[in-house]
Design an enzyme around this catalytic site. Structure first.
Site, PDB file in Angstrom:
ATOM      1  N   ASP A  82    -134.119  31.436 -73.371  1.00 53.23           N
ATOM      2  CA  ASP A  82    -134.492  31.507 -71.955  1.00 53.23           C
ATOM      3  C   ASP A  82    -135.793  30.766 -71.680  1.00 53.23           C
ATOM      4  O   ASP A  82    -136.568  30.481 -72.588  1.00 53.23           O
ATOM      5  CB  ASP A  82    -134.638  32.971 -71.498  1.00 53.23           C
ATOM      6  CG  ASP A  82    -135.774  33.712 -72.192  1.00 53.23           C
ATOM      7  OD1 ASP A  82    -135.929  33.562 -73.424  1.00 53.23           O
ATOM      8  OD2 ASP A  82    -136.531  34.437 -71.501  1.00 53.23           O
ATOM      9  N   GLU A 177    -136.630  36.514 -73.935  1.00 51.70           N
ATOM     10  CA  GLU A 177    -137.959  36.671 -74.539  1.00 51.70           C
ATOM     11  C   GLU A 177    -139.043  36.666 -73.466  1.00 51.70           C
ATOM     12  O   GLU A 177    -140.011  37.421 -73.529  1.00 51.70           O
ATOM     13  CB  GLU A 177    -138.221  35.549 -75.551  1.00 51.70           C
ATOM     14  CG  GLU A 177    -139.451  35.771 -76.408  1.00 51.70           C
ATOM     15  CD  GLU A 177    -140.721  35.085 -75.923  1.00 51.70           C
ATOM     16  OE1 GLU A 177    -141.753  35.245 -76.560  1.00 51.70           O
ATOM     17  OE2 GLU A 177    -140.680  34.384 -74.883  1.00 51.70           O
TER      18      GLU A 177
HETATM   19 ZN   LIG Z   1    -141.682  31.055 -76.068  1.00 52.82          ZN
END
Ligand SMILES: [Zn+2]
Length: 412
Positions: A82, A177
Site C-alpha cells: 500500500d 502498513e
Molecule cells: Zn513504508
C-alpha cells in the site's frame, strides 16, 4: 549485476494501492489486491510454485532451499504493497531522469514541485545516477514499491542462478502498513520463517535495528460541575484542570518539537470534554521501557500536583502499551544484524545502523516472534510529491538481498 528491478518498479507504481485509515474493511482498500494478485502471478511465472494471495490480501511465497545443509535458518523478506493516504497514488506517472547532473528537477505536471539538493537530504549522493520521480501530481510510491520490486527481482535472480546456495527463503507482501494494519492478519505460523528483514528503509547502506518504544496515556478528569451562576466555592472546572496540566508540561524539552535522536517525549494529541469531564490523550515515546516509565511517572506527578488545587475533583490515569523497541528482541539474535552488514559489505557498501523515531511493521513482527530489522530500499521523501528513488540504489538493494540469502547459507 543487472536485474529486472527497474521494469518491475515502473509497473508496480502505476497500480493505485492507496490505503484508507477510515475504512472498516481489510485490507482497507480493495484496490491493494490488484498489486497483490499481480505479484502472486509474477512469482508463479518466475517458477515459485506456492505463491498465492490469502483471503486478507497478503502474498506468501517460498523459494525452496537448494543447499544440502539442513540447519539453515529460514529467512523472510517483507515489503508492503500500500501507499500513504497523505498524497494521491492514482495515475502515477513515473519519470526517469537519466544520468542526473545535479541540477534542480522540476516535475513536468506541476512546475512548483522541485527537487533540489539544498532541500532534500541524500540527493547530493545521486549525481550521475538515474533518478525516478513522479510527475508532480501524485506520490511516487517508492515507499514501499521499491522494496517490493527489489524482493521480486532478487527472487527471480536467485531462481535463475542456482549456483547461489541458499536455505528456504520466504517472501511476504503485506497490505495496510501505512494505516497501521500491516501485521494485523499475518499468519506467522504459516509463513514459517525464523528471521525476517523488512525492505522499507531509506538511504543505500542503511539498516534500522531500533524503533521507539511506545505507550499511550489517557487522563480522564472528573471535575465538580455546577450552574455557573451558583459556582462560588464549589465549581471545579475540568476544562481548567486540563489546561493547568498542559501548561505544566516543559516548554523546552520532552516534546516532539524539542527533541531528536535518542530523546523521548510526552505528546498530548487530543483534548475532549466539558466542564464536568475532560479526557486528555497523550502518546509517550522513548527508546527504552524504563524511559517510558520515567515519563509516565513525571506526567502522573504533574497530575497529582494540579489536583491538589481541586480537592473535590478526581482523575483516572490509564497507560496502554502500544509497541516496543525491536532492539529488545534483536539483541538476542546478533546474527541478524551481522549478516545484513556482511551482505552490504559484499555489495561494496559501508553499512550504517540507524534508529527510527517511530514504529515499523518490523517492530511489531519482532515481538510477534519474527525478529525483523529494516534494510534500505532507497526510497526518499516518502509521503510527498517529491518522492524519489534511484535505479542504482534499487539495484544495490537487490544485490544485498541476494547476498543475504547466500550469507545465511554459508554461516549455517
Ligand atoms: Zn513504508
Amino acid at each position: 549485476m543487472k536485474t529486472s528491478v527497474l521494469d518491475r518498479f515502473l509497473r508496480y507504481v502505476q497500480i493505485d494501492t492507496q490505503s484508507d485509515p477510515g475504512s472498516e474493511s481489510f485490507p482497507s482498500t480493495a484496490k491493494q489486491r490488484d498489486l497483490s494478485n499481480l505479484l502472486a502471478v509474477e512469482l508463479l511465472e518466475i517458477g515459485i510454485s506456492d505463491a498465492h494471495v490469502d483471503e486478507h490480501g497478503y502474498v506468501y511465497a517460498t523459494i525452496p532451499s537448494n543447499s544440502n545443509k539442513t540447519q539453515i535458518p529460514v529467512i523472510c523478506f517483507c515489503s508492503h504493497v500500500d501507499t500513504s493516504p497523505d498524497v494521491s497514488g492514482a495515475n502515477v506517472k513515473p519519470v526517469i531522469h537519466r544520468k542526473w547532473d545535479g541540477s534542480d528537477i522540476a516535475l513536468p505536471d506541476d512546475h512548483t514541485q522541485v527537487l533540489r539538493i539544498s532541500e532534500l537530504h541524500d540527493l547530493d549522493q545521486q549525481i550521475g545516477n538515474d533518478i525516478i520521480t513522479a510527475s508532480g501530481k501524485t506520490l511516487l510510491g517508492a515507499d514501499n514499491k521499491a522494496g517490493v520490486a527489489e524482493i521480486m527481482a532478487a527472487a527471480e535472480y536467485l531462481v535463475n542462478h542456482p549456483e547461489i546456495r541458499h536455505g528456504d527463503i520466504k517472501i511476504l507482501f503485506t497490505p495496510d502498513e501505512e494505516v497501521g494494519g500491516g501485521t494485523e492478519k499475518v499468519d506467522l505460523a504459516k509463513l514459517g520463517a525464523d528471521y525476517g528483514y523488512t525492505v522499507d528503509g531509506e538511504a543505500v547502506g542503511t539498516l534500522e535495528n531500533e524503533t521507539f518504544s511506545a505507550d499511550s496515556v489517557r487522563i480522564t478528569i472528573s471535575g465538580v460541575s455546577t450552574h455557573p451562576g451558583y459556582g462560588l466555592g464549589k465549581l471545579e472546572n475540568a476544562v481548567k484542570i486540563a489546561a493547568d496540566i498542559l501548561a505544566k508540561l516543559p516548554k523546552d524539552t520532552l516534546s516532539p518539537e524539542t527533541t531528536s535522536d535518542k530523546e523521548g517525549f510526552i505528546h498530548p494529541v487530543q483534548v475532549e470534554g466539558i466542564q464536568e469531564k475532560v479526557t486528555i490523550s497523550f502518546i509517550i515515546r522513548d527508546f527504552t521501557t524504563a524511559g517510558l516509565h520515567e515519563k509516565e511517572a513525571f506526567l502522573k506527578g504533574i497530575l497529582d500536583e494540579v489536583l491538589k488545587q481541586y480537592p473535590n475533583s478526581t482523575a483516572d490515569f490509564k497507560v496502554q502499551e502500544q509497541y516496543r523497541n525491536m532492539k529488545e528482541v534483536l539483541d538476542k539474535y546478533p546474527q541478524i544484524i551481522e549478516n545484513a552488514e556482511e551482505a552490504m559489505r559484499r555489495a561494496g557498501l559501508d553499512p550504517v545502523c540507524r534508529s527510527i523515531r517511530g514504529g515499523t511493521d518490523g517492530s511489531r513482527l519482532s515481538f510477534m516472534g519474527l525478529p525483523c530489522p529494516n534494510i534500505f530500499a532507497g526510497e526518499h521523501a516518502f509521503h510527498s510529491k517529491l518522492e524519489w528513488v534511484s535505479v542504482q540504489d534499487m539495484e544495490k538493494a537487490v544485490e544485498v538481498i541476494v547476498n543475504l540469502a547466500r550469507v545465511w547459507e554459508e554461516k549455517a
